[in-house]
Write a protein that holds these residues in place. Structure first.
Motif, PDB file in Angstrom:
ATOM      1  N   UNK B 186      38.567  34.896  45.559  1.00 47.09           N
ATOM      2  CA  UNK B 186      39.545  35.792  46.178  1.00 47.09           C
ATOM      3  C   UNK B 186      39.996  35.283  47.539  1.00 47.09           C
ATOM      4  N   UNK B 220      45.920  37.471  53.907  1.00 45.70           N
ATOM      5  CA  UNK B 220      46.794  38.232  52.998  1.00 45.70           C
ATOM      6  C   UNK B 220      47.395  39.440  53.724  1.00 45.70           C
TER       7      UNK B 220
ATOM      8  N   UNK D 126      47.055  46.900  27.576  1.00 48.03           N
ATOM      9  CA  UNK D 126      46.089  46.873  28.676  1.00 48.03           C
ATOM     10  C   UNK D 126      46.384  45.647  29.531  1.00 48.03           C
ATOM     11  N   UNK D 128      45.253  43.093  32.403  1.00 45.43           N
ATOM     12  CA  UNK D 128      44.084  42.557  33.095  1.00 45.43           C
ATOM     13  C   UNK D 128      44.538  41.823  34.352  1.00 45.43           C
ATOM     14  N   UNK D 129      43.822  42.074  35.436  1.00 38.16           N
ATOM     15  CA  UNK D 129      44.103  41.377  36.686  1.00 38.16           C
ATOM     16  C   UNK D 129      43.385  40.035  36.647  1.00 38.16           C
ATOM     17  N   UNK D 130      44.123  38.959  36.440  1.00 35.77           N
ATOM     18  CA  UNK D 130      43.447  37.660  36.371  1.00 35.77           C
ATOM     19  C   UNK D 130      43.326  37.003  37.739  1.00 35.77           C
ATOM     20  N   UNK D 131      44.104  37.464  38.726  1.00 32.37           N
ATOM     21  CA  UNK D 131      44.022  36.882  40.077  1.00 32.37           C
ATOM     22  C   UNK D 131      43.777  38.007  41.080  1.00 32.37           C
ATOM     23  N   UNK D 132      42.530  38.511  41.138  1.00 36.30           N
ATOM     24  CA  UNK D 132      42.263  39.702  41.958  1.00 36.30           C
ATOM     25  C   UNK D 132      42.486  39.487  43.444  1.00 36.30           C
ATOM     26  N   UNK D 133      42.468  38.243  43.919  1.00 32.31           N
ATOM     27  CA  UNK D 133      42.691  37.995  45.338  1.00 32.31           C
ATOM     28  C   UNK D 133      44.159  38.012  45.723  1.00 32.31           C
ATOM     29  N   UNK D 134      45.053  38.107  44.752  1.00 31.62           N
ATOM     30  CA  UNK D 134      46.480  38.049  45.061  1.00 31.62           C
ATOM     31  C   UNK D 134      46.948  39.372  45.683  1.00 31.62           C
ATOM     32  N   UNK D 137      47.766  42.357  43.561  1.00 31.31           N
ATOM     33  CA  UNK D 137      46.692  43.071  42.863  1.00 31.31           C
ATOM     34  C   UNK D 137      45.983  44.101  43.745  1.00 31.31           C
ATOM     35  N   UNK D 140      44.516  47.831  42.822  1.00 35.49           N
ATOM     36  CA  UNK D 140      44.509  48.009  41.365  1.00 35.49           C
ATOM     37  C   UNK D 140      43.086  47.827  40.834  1.00 35.49           C
ATOM     38  N   UNK D 141      42.801  48.384  39.672  1.00 31.18           N
ATOM     39  CA  UNK D 141      41.500  48.144  39.038  1.00 31.18           C
ATOM     40  C   UNK D 141      41.508  46.800  38.297  1.00 31.18           C
ATOM     41  N   UNK D 142      40.351  46.418  37.738  1.00 28.68           N
ATOM     42  CA  UNK D 142      40.332  45.112  37.063  1.00 28.68           C
ATOM     43  C   UNK D 142      41.157  45.116  35.781  1.00 28.68           C
ATOM     44  N   UNK D 164      49.716  33.530  38.346  1.00 30.43           N
ATOM     45  CA  UNK D 164      49.720  34.483  37.237  1.00 30.43           C
ATOM     46  C   UNK D 164      48.779  35.608  37.650  1.00 30.43           C
ATOM     47  N   UNK D 167      47.690  39.612  32.929  1.00 30.26           N
ATOM     48  CA  UNK D 167      47.897  39.240  31.528  1.00 30.26           C
ATOM     49  C   UNK D 167      47.668  40.488  30.683  1.00 30.26           C
TER      50      UNK D 167
END
Lengths: 239, 239, 239, 239
Positions: B186, B220, D126, D128-134, D137, D140-142, D164, D167
């Motif tokens: 992250x 960020x 559904x 999915x957060x693939x880049x949680x550090x962005x 995101x 938001x939840x996972x 990205x 997804x």
């Protein structure tokens, strides 16, 4: 066998004796000569050919297209531009050379202005290989010189390349991302900076090596089997 | 308020009168001064502090860490390196400065040798902004000069940056990718090339502007709300 | 001819009858069989071989190494890990398979935790080709099914891939970036998700096609001529 | 204060009672309501306004433009499309929503067909957060669910995203890269998949959070100082 079509605007060479002296048979002849020597099945096409030499048939039979244009970008018919970009999205490789940065197909595939700064003063350029593991760098030294070049300087207004293979240093103080790789649809695109009409750059060994490597890369050499064909349609659930 | 910890090896400045003259209170003092002036809550830490000044508590309270090291990379304790890289993966920003390219945290986060070529001869460097739309380029001109610099040259053995913001031109003929952005876990990481111990580079306005921008980017800035916490475990089906 | 070394931890198959039934000669035998059939010069090596079967000599003679490990990652000696990662940076290709995501070489080359979520419940997986123009997708359909698989779910804690070739859909509601390409130094790395020890995945045609394609890609197939050797040293000006 | 212009085709809502029931004041009203609540200075514009509501003045005063269109992409005048893409290259942020993937501005900026597969059957999605550090995101939840959605499936024919972020998993077996970040010129572009006209998706909290985050990201929040202005011209040597 990989089939390459070498496209050239072919105006400077016919109108300007200084250019004709360097490229008596046209820039396309010099580029094609290098690619033939590298073992590719090579043909040429020019702006003033019917359909600019780029009929459906020619493109269907082309694995990699190289593009050199400069002062007549606007004379390339839009339907031919569409034909070229459609074939790239469909998997044809595209090598965009020097002043081709402002060509319609390249601008359309990049989605940006492709602008840059420039200077015609025959200055020295040194290209550095920043990604030595890339196939396009094979057989090249860690840096090499183009003794006399037109300068192109940053900011080069393109999307950031997927791979940056070469960066140029110029005598006058500028730098440039000189070897830029992109994928658009199923096609691979390589922009290569050197290659002005008044300098014998396309006869230089390192330049020819780069172009031959780039043809192999853009043709996804070594690939066996067709690529997947996506369904772009209203579909039923697969599960 | 963004909290920045400025880390410095702080050996050259104490041992070498030529360096002490340029950075009498240490490189960290000069870096911190610039970041404080930009409005960040700034503290410093050095190699010879207990735990190198990087305790769990300090890191937990750090939004962005800047790192300058050169000749004593090996003296940084491995458990502190792990603590730093864990915090980066957990979301702390990291600015790696100049010779920090060979520091343990940077090498570990990159997974490559981070090798480069270099030359200490006080030559002229010009940095070009190749990505003017990037937040780290805000307020900078299209190019700017570091009058006397140690040269760093390509091939710089790092993974290709997610964004390349600056590229340097050197008097002696080399180029370098001088401003490189990465995400790891992250955390956001920015490598910035200028900053040798014998030149007053960290007092220069453009350099301070880049560092302030980079702190904002690495933190960020503008993000509201915590980021998602991934589950790394054996899970039940969600559907 | 491309030389592939297929490395396997080879413990499950010897200790667990359920695994031995699926892979009586070890997972490495099944992987190697597929690669031999694709025309590669293939050998195998396992954890309990001297030096884990990965001597300097073996690695020097390996173009592409494939890696499968699961429960004994920690038993891989650090000096062998260094040897492997050094060879990757030097240009050897690396295919990391399934639970190899937690292997030391992969973690070291990625610089991240490589964590993910998982579930062993023999559920259905469908892989979608998101980059059909990529060499690793050659000969594959737009999607294909692994009938019984261990689920791996996002967030997969890796640097974002340079190319994402496949994305998996799972019955239980998860998705996963299943085919991820990286370059580190001069080496190419491909992570491929499918391949659990209790399912006969390495006998499946599509999986074998992916692995064969990936070997070609990782070996930079079609490249003629050595790559440039960067000078990582104190250098004189080139201009 | 960040200024957002919410653009909508606004045809379905006026012609189709089923759509009007979900979005009685138009999709733009629902999107704008969410962005206003997030603290942005928000206005709307629609296809049937003079100049589609996107005059030079409006765009000059817009930090981020959001775009929703579906069945009348062809009715958007080319000179307005040029105006929009020019402003993006000049630094305006652009959020492209759902069926906007086929809009002229997005296709032009991407350089690809932007094709995909689809199915209107009110199935479960559904993300999915693939880049949680962005930054997009944040908060938001996972993963989160859109209970009824039109399916969009891969292959999505766009250049690979620079980041990205999300997804999607679909009940029917497909996956989709649902949150894609790009930079073109000085402008940032975010494509976000959810948002069909017959489902109340733009009233959903998570969707509104994503859009608010994306506006901040696309406006390069936290940036102080103008960005560098490149010289695109014939220049004198700088050194």
């Amino acid at each position: 066998m990989t089939t390459v079509t070498v496209w050239n605007e072919y105006r400077h060479e016919r109108d300007d004796p200084a250019v004709a002296e360097v490229y008596p048979d046209g820039i396309h002849a010099a580029v094609a000569e290098g690619l033939e020597a590298a073992g590719f099945d090579t043909r040429t096409a020019t702006l003033d050919d019917p359909e600019h030499g780029l009929t459906e048939g020619v493109l269907a039979d082309t694995d990699v297209l190289t593009w050199w244009g400069h002062r007549a970008h606007d004379e390339v018919a839009d339907h031919v531009v569409e034909r070229v970009t459609d074939r790239v999205l469909d998997g044809m490789g595209l090598l965009v050379l020097h002043s081709g940065h402002y060509s319609k197909p390249f601008q359309q595939l990049m989605g940006t202005s492709c602008a840059l700064k420039w200077r015609e003063s025959g200055e020295r350029e040194r290209l550095w290989t920043v990604e030595p593991g890339h196939p396009i760098a094979a057989g090249l030294p860690e840096s090499f010189v183009v003794p006399e070049a037109e300068m192109y300087g940053e900011r080069f207004d393109v999307p950031q390349p997927e791979s940056l293979v070469f960066t140029s240093w110029f005598e006058g103080g500028e730098v440039f991302r000189s070897g830029c790789c992109y994928t658009r649809g199923a096609g691979r695109i390589f922009y290569f900076r050197p290659g002005h009409e008044t300098y014998p750059i396309y006869y230089q060994d390192e330049i020819r090596q780069v172009l031959a490597n780039a043809v192999r890369w853009a043709n996804r050499e070594g690939v066996e089997g067709a690529r997947p064909t996506p369904t772009y349609a209203n579909t039923d659930p697969v599960e």
